[in-house]
Design a protein around this motif. Structure first.
Motif, PDB file in Angstrom:
ATOM      1  N   GLY A  56       2.293   5.998  -7.000  1.00  0.00           N
ATOM      2  CA  GLY A  56       1.060   6.207  -7.753  1.00  0.00           C
ATOM      3  C   GLY A  56       0.787   5.168  -8.816  1.00  0.00           C
ATOM      4  O   GLY A  56       0.058   5.442  -9.779  1.00  0.00           O
TER       5      GLY A  56
ATOM      6  N   ARG B   2       2.435   1.698  -3.435  1.00  0.00           N
ATOM      7  CA  ARG B   2       1.403   2.117  -4.393  1.00  0.00           C
ATOM      8  C   ARG B   2       1.116   3.610  -4.237  1.00  0.00           C
ATOM      9  O   ARG B   2       0.989   4.359  -5.228  1.00  0.00           O
ATOM     10  CB  ARG B   2       0.136   1.295  -4.182  1.00  0.00           C
ATOM     11  CG  ARG B   2      -1.073   1.774  -5.006  1.00  0.00           C
ATOM     12  CD  ARG B   2      -0.825   1.547  -6.492  1.00  0.00           C
ATOM     13  NE  ARG B   2      -1.838   2.193  -7.320  1.00  0.00           N
ATOM     14  CZ  ARG B   2      -3.001   1.650  -7.673  1.00  0.00           C
ATOM     15  NH1 ARG B   2      -3.320   0.428  -7.241  1.00  0.00           N
ATOM     16  NH2 ARG B   2      -3.834   2.286  -8.441  1.00  0.00           N
ATOM     17  N   GLN B   3       1.027   4.060  -3.003  1.00  0.00           N
ATOM     18  CA  GLN B   3       0.740   5.467  -2.757  1.00  0.00           C
ATOM     19  C   GLN B   3       1.933   6.360  -3.099  1.00  0.00           C
ATOM     20  O   GLN B   3       1.773   7.446  -3.664  1.00  0.00           O
ATOM     21  CB  GLN B   3       0.338   5.673  -1.296  1.00  0.00           C
ATOM     22  CG  GLN B   3      -0.991   5.022  -0.929  1.00  0.00           C
ATOM     23  CD  GLN B   3      -1.310   5.125   0.543  1.00  0.00           C
ATOM     24  OE1 GLN B   3      -0.445   5.450   1.369  1.00  0.00           O
ATOM     25  NE2 GLN B   3      -2.553   4.842   0.903  1.00  0.00           N
TER      26      GLN B   3
ATOM     27  N   THR C  73       0.832  -1.209   0.000  1.00  0.00           N
ATOM     28  CA  THR C  73       0.000   0.000   0.000  1.00  0.00           C
ATOM     29  C   THR C  73       0.861   1.252   0.000  1.00  0.00           C
ATOM     30  O   THR C  73       0.585   2.219  -0.725  1.00  0.00           O
ATOM     31  CB  THR C  73      -0.932   0.009   1.218  1.00  0.00           C
ATOM     32  OG1 THR C  73      -1.779  -1.153   1.175  1.00  0.00           O
ATOM     33  CG2 THR C  73      -1.792   1.256   1.242  1.00  0.00           C
ATOM     34  N   GLU C  74       1.925   1.243   0.801  1.00  0.00           N
ATOM     35  CA  GLU C  74       2.829   2.396   0.863  1.00  0.00           C
ATOM     36  C   GLU C  74       3.490   2.658  -0.490  1.00  0.00           C
ATOM     37  O   GLU C  74       3.573   3.813  -0.942  1.00  0.00           O
ATOM     38  CB  GLU C  74       3.909   2.151   1.922  1.00  0.00           C
ATOM     39  CG  GLU C  74       3.393   2.178   3.351  1.00  0.00           C
ATOM     40  CD  GLU C  74       4.448   1.750   4.348  1.00  0.00           C
ATOM     41  OE1 GLU C  74       5.566   1.385   3.908  1.00  0.00           O
ATOM     42  OE2 GLU C  74       4.170   1.761   5.563  1.00  0.00           O
TER      43      GLU C  74
ATOM     44  N   ASP D 179      -3.807  -3.380  -6.225  1.00  0.00           N
ATOM     45  CA  ASP D 179      -2.526  -2.730  -5.938  1.00  0.00           C
ATOM     46  C   ASP D 179      -1.342  -3.465  -6.554  1.00  0.00           C
ATOM     47  O   ASP D 179      -0.205  -3.010  -6.428  1.00  0.00           O
ATOM     48  CB  ASP D 179      -2.318  -2.635  -4.419  1.00  0.00           C
ATOM     49  CG  ASP D 179      -3.345  -1.736  -3.754  1.00  0.00           C
ATOM     50  OD1 ASP D 179      -3.552  -0.624  -4.249  1.00  0.00           O
ATOM     51  OD2 ASP D 179      -3.953  -2.177  -2.756  1.00  0.00           O
TER      52      ASP D 179
END
Length: 273
Positions: free
Chosen positions: A110, A106-107, A103-104, A135
């Motif tokens: 982007g 991916r964020q 998740t990190e 993701d």
């Protein structure tokens, strides 16, 4: 799209024999080959430099994936270690930490994250892709035992020791066979001395494939042909994944990647090869 071929599966209950296990001594040679061929990594396919997360094998840590990650970084990919210490199996909190890491990334970038897993690390990669397909861009495994019996590996006793699991949960192991919904590539070797190669064979579909290389299990993460295959798969444009077409390669490349669906033939040293 290349014509699909089917690799005939057989139920394997036994681990690779002593000859294959002895061939694991090739690993230092494979590392030497990777280092010697490093100047030629510039010819490996380059992609769009999306993030990649690399998972180590059983009882191994991030040091063992240094070659893979450095190779990918030289191609421009932000390649990251799993940062969970030694891989001792599904310990409490590890899967959750891996999900947070994906998740990190991916964020931060982007973009969906590609997962590369070696041996047991590939099993992690597949399961994580099932949990969070939105993701994950694709999964690439190297000698990962996601099919067949857990007894068909020479690492099963080690797994029991480090994970604390004494009994085989047949239902849980059977679920590992299920494919992720994202593009999935299994890189395997028929001379793998740790995992019976049949346990690393994926059913081939429009989103799943097998690539056979000549490699040991311990040295697969440094084997030049395996590294090139990883680069080839990661270089595909997002949303335009296609299965590896060995017929499109000529010369040395075609020799390096034999047809994984070819018929097996009896070999006095390896049984059916």
């Amino acid at each position: 799209m290349p014509r699909k071929k089917v690799i005939k599966e057989s139920k394997v209950e036994t681990a690779p024999g002593l000859v294959r296990l002895a061939l694991e001594m090739r690993a230092p040679w494979e590392l030497g080959m990777a280092l010697a061929s490093w100047p030629f990594t510039r010819v490996a396919p380059r992609g769009d430099n999306h993030p990649v997360l690399v998972f180590p094998g059983l009882a191994a840590g991030d040091v063992t994936t240094l070659v893979i990650r450095r190779f990918l970084k030289d191609l421009g990919y932000p390649a990251h270690a799993w940062e969970q210490g030694l891989n001792f199996g599904p310990r409490p909190g590890v899967l959750e930490a891996c999900m947070e890491r994906i998740t990190e990334l991916r964020q931060e970038f982007g973009r969906p994250v590609s997962l590369v897993g070696w041996s047991l690390g590939g099993v992690y990669a597949r399961e994580l892709a099932k949990i969070m397909p939105g993701d994950v861009r694709q999964v690439i495994t190297l000698g990962s035992p996601f099919a067949g019996s857990p007894r068909a590996t020479n690492a099963w006793r080690v797994y029991q020791l480090v994970s604390g699991e004494r009994e085989i949960d047949e239902e849980r192991f059977a679920s590992l066979r299920q494919r992720p919904s994202v593009p999935t590539t299994s890189i395997f070797s028929r001379t793998d001395g740790v995992v019976a190669w049949q346990c690393s064979v994926e059913e081939e579909t429009d989103l799943s494939e097998n690539i056979e290389v000549h490699a040991s299990h311990v040295g697969m993460g440094a084997n030049p042909s395996a590294l090139y295959a990883i680069a080839d798969r990661l270089a595909q444009p997002e949303g335009q994944w296609q299965r590896f077409d060995r017929q499109a390669h000529t010369g040395l490349k075609k020799l390096l990647y034999r047809d994984p669906a070819r018929a097996s033939w009896p070999n006095p040293f390896f049984g059916f090869y």
